[in-house]
Motif scaffolding. Structure first.
Motif, mmCIF file in Angstrom:
data_model
loop_
_atom_site.group_PDB
_atom_site.id
_atom_site.type_symbol
_atom_site.label_atom_id
_atom_site.label_comp_id
_atom_site.label_asym_id
_atom_site.label_seq_id
_atom_site.Cartn_x
_atom_site.Cartn_y
_atom_site.Cartn_z
ATOM 1 N N UNK A 83 31.124 32.618 56.616
ATOM 2 C CA UNK A 83 32.395 32.582 55.883
ATOM 3 C C UNK A 83 32.363 31.534 54.782
ATOM 4 N N UNK A 84 31.782 30.375 55.075
ATOM 5 C CA UNK A 84 31.673 29.321 54.064
ATOM 6 C C UNK A 84 30.838 29.805 52.878
ATOM 7 N N UNK A 85 29.700 30.440 53.161
ATOM 8 C CA UNK A 85 28.830 30.941 52.094
ATOM 9 C C UNK A 85 29.565 31.989 51.260
ATOM 10 N N UNK A 86 30.261 32.907 51.926
ATOM 11 C CA UNK A 86 30.986 33.968 51.204
ATOM 12 C C UNK A 86 32.122 33.372 50.370
ATOM 13 N N UNK A 87 32.795 32.375 50.914
ATOM 14 C CA UNK A 87 33.916 31.764 50.209
ATOM 15 C C UNK A 87 33.456 31.036 48.955
ATOM 16 N N UNK A 88 32.313 30.378 49.049
ATOM 17 C CA UNK A 88 31.756 29.679 47.886
ATOM 18 C C UNK A 88 31.288 30.695 46.839
ATOM 19 N N UNK A 89 30.706 31.805 47.304
ATOM 20 C CA UNK A 89 30.159 32.810 46.390
ATOM 21 C C UNK A 89 31.252 33.459 45.544
ATOM 22 N N UNK A 90 32.436 33.662 46.139
ATOM 23 C CA UNK A 90 33.531 34.290 45.392
ATOM 24 C C UNK A 90 34.865 33.652 45.780
ATOM 25 N N UNK A 91 35.161 32.485 45.247
ATOM 26 C CA UNK A 91 36.407 31.798 45.604
ATOM 27 C C UNK A 91 37.656 32.476 45.054
ATOM 28 N N UNK A 92 37.477 33.445 44.146
ATOM 29 C CA UNK A 92 38.632 34.158 43.590
ATOM 30 C C UNK A 92 39.190 35.187 44.565
ATOM 31 N N UNK A 93 38.490 35.411 45.679
ATOM 32 C CA UNK A 93 38.875 36.492 46.587
ATOM 33 C C UNK A 93 40.245 36.244 47.224
ATOM 34 N N UNK A 94 40.623 34.983 47.392
ATOM 35 C CA UNK A 94 41.915 34.689 48.016
ATOM 36 C C UNK A 94 43.068 35.101 47.112
ATOM 37 N N UNK A 95 42.960 34.798 45.819
ATOM 38 C CA UNK A 95 43.992 35.212 44.870
ATOM 39 C C UNK A 95 43.989 36.731 44.705
ATOM 40 N N UNK A 96 42.798 37.331 44.725
ATOM 41 C CA UNK A 96 42.713 38.791 44.632
ATOM 42 C C UNK A 96 43.420 39.446 45.812
ATOM 43 N N UNK A 97 43.211 38.901 47.011
ATOM 44 C CA UNK A 97 43.881 39.429 48.206
ATOM 45 C C UNK A 97 45.392 39.262 48.094
ATOM 46 N N UNK A 98 45.833 38.119 47.595
ATOM 47 C CA UNK A 98 47.274 37.882 47.441
ATOM 48 C C UNK A 98 47.882 38.910 46.497
ATOM 49 N N UNK A 99 47.199 39.201 45.399
ATOM 50 C CA UNK A 99 47.712 40.191 44.444
ATOM 51 C C UNK A 99 47.771 41.585 45.078
ATOM 52 N N UNK A 100 46.754 41.925 45.858
ATOM 53 C CA UNK A 100 46.740 43.240 46.515
ATOM 54 C C UNK A 100 47.879 43.356 47.522
ATOM 55 N N UNK A 101 48.122 42.306 48.272
ATOM 56 C CA UNK A 101 49.216 42.318 49.252
ATOM 57 C C UNK A 101 50.560 42.476 48.552
ATOM 58 N N UNK A 102 50.752 41.736 47.481
ATOM 59 C CA UNK A 102 52.016 41.824 46.741
ATOM 60 C C UNK A 102 52.177 43.201 46.098
ATOM 61 N N UNK A 103 51.093 43.746 45.579
ATOM 62 C CA UNK A 103 51.140 45.084 44.993
ATOM 63 C C UNK A 103 51.552 46.113 46.041
ATOM 64 N N UNK A 104 51.004 45.990 47.240
ATOM 65 C CA UNK A 104 51.344 46.915 48.321
ATOM 66 C C UNK A 104 52.819 46.823 48.681
ATOM 67 N N UNK A 105 53.379 45.630 48.603
ATOM 68 C CA UNK A 105 54.781 45.424 48.972
ATOM 69 C C UNK A 105 55.751 45.989 47.943
ATOM 70 N N UNK A 106 55.260 46.355 46.773
ATOM 71 C CA UNK A 106 56.153 46.943 45.769
ATOM 72 C C UNK A 106 56.813 48.210 46.291
ATOM 73 N N UNK A 107 56.096 48.953 47.123
ATOM 74 C CA UNK A 107 56.657 50.182 47.689
ATOM 75 C C UNK A 107 57.374 49.948 49.012
ATOM 76 N N UNK A 108 57.289 48.724 49.523
ATOM 77 C CA UNK A 108 57.959 48.368 50.788
ATOM 78 C C UNK A 108 58.553 46.962 50.653
ATOM 79 N N UNK A 109 59.518 46.776 49.758
ATOM 80 C CA UNK A 109 60.009 45.436 49.437
ATOM 81 C C UNK A 109 60.739 44.728 50.570
#
Length: 233
Positions: A83-109
């Motif tokens: 997990x540490x290696x993956x997190x260092x390799x792509x630290x943008x993944x947390x913000x990407x996940x947050x955007x995907x979660x928020x996008x999904x909630x647009x249809x279920x506010x």
């Protein structure tokens, strides 16, 4: 309630599932590949989901009152080094996940979202955030035995919080204590906002079991809509 848990095999996520079931809630537990799960407890259903796929998340939201995301790259509970290696390799993944979660909630506010994040974005002094300082961040990483390169992942968690802060969805961000590890379920801890909660020795610490209590408490009785909270002893 019907509670969804992303990262349900993880260190915190698995304990959130257990805590919610013990309180009589129904749980939909999500992992990348639910076909590998051997589960015989009542009131829990396992499903596969990709936290980076907004459409896939939206498809599993119907019926959920709250979705708790404990997403981490890899499986930190089984292989923290990976997990540490993956997190260092792509630290943008947390913000990407947050955007995907928020996008999904647009249809279920009306569905609430609780994101389990990091402690590095907490204010250790008024206006002073460890994630914004190389010196402070390196000092902490050295203390807990993580490589200094992991600072990129700490800042990735901070960026995910900022993504949520720009949203009008029903989100809550949970920053665990700096020192979080499996331990005792005490039910005795203190709750904070944007500053860490320190014990008598000046340490920010909590067990994953007590973190699960706090998360299910927030699911049951929301106190931090569109806000961040933390806990500690």
């Amino acid at each position: 309630m019907h509670i969804g848990v992303i990262g349900a095999t993880g260190g915190i996520g698995s304990r959130v599932v257990t805590e919610a079931l013990d309180r009589g809630h129904h749980v939909t537990a999500f992992s990348r590949d639910a076909t590998q799960i051997d589960e015989d407890r009542k009131n829990v259903a396992w499903k596969s989901v990709d936290v980076l796929d907004a459409d896939g998340i939206a498809a599993v939201l119907p019926g959920l009152d709250v979705l708790i995301s404990g997403f981490q790259p890899g499986n930190a509970a089984k292989d923290i080094a990976d997990t540490v290696v993956r997190s260092i390799a792509d630290p943008t993944v947390y913000a990407t996940a947050a955007r995907a979660l928020l996008k999904a909630l647009e249809s279920h506010p009306r569905t609430r979202l609780i994101v389990i994040g990091g402690a590095g974005s907490l204010e250790i002094e008024p206006g002073v955030v460890r994630a914004d300082s190389d010196e402070l961040l390196n000092e902490t990483l050295d203390e807990i035995g993580l490589p200094r390169e992991y600072s990129a992942a700490v800042r990735g968690h901070r960026d995910a919080l900022n993504v949520l802060r720009n949203s009008n969805r029903l989100w809550t961000y949970f920053s665990p204590a700096e020192d979080i590890a499996p331990g005792e379920r005490t039910g005795r801890f203190r709750i904070g906002g944007d500053q860490p909660v320190l014990d008598a020795e000046g340490r920010s610490r909590i067990s994953t079991e007590d973190a699960a209590i706090a998360l299910v408490d927030e699911a049951e009785l929301p106190r931090f809509i569109q806000r961040r909270f933390t806990i500690g002893y």
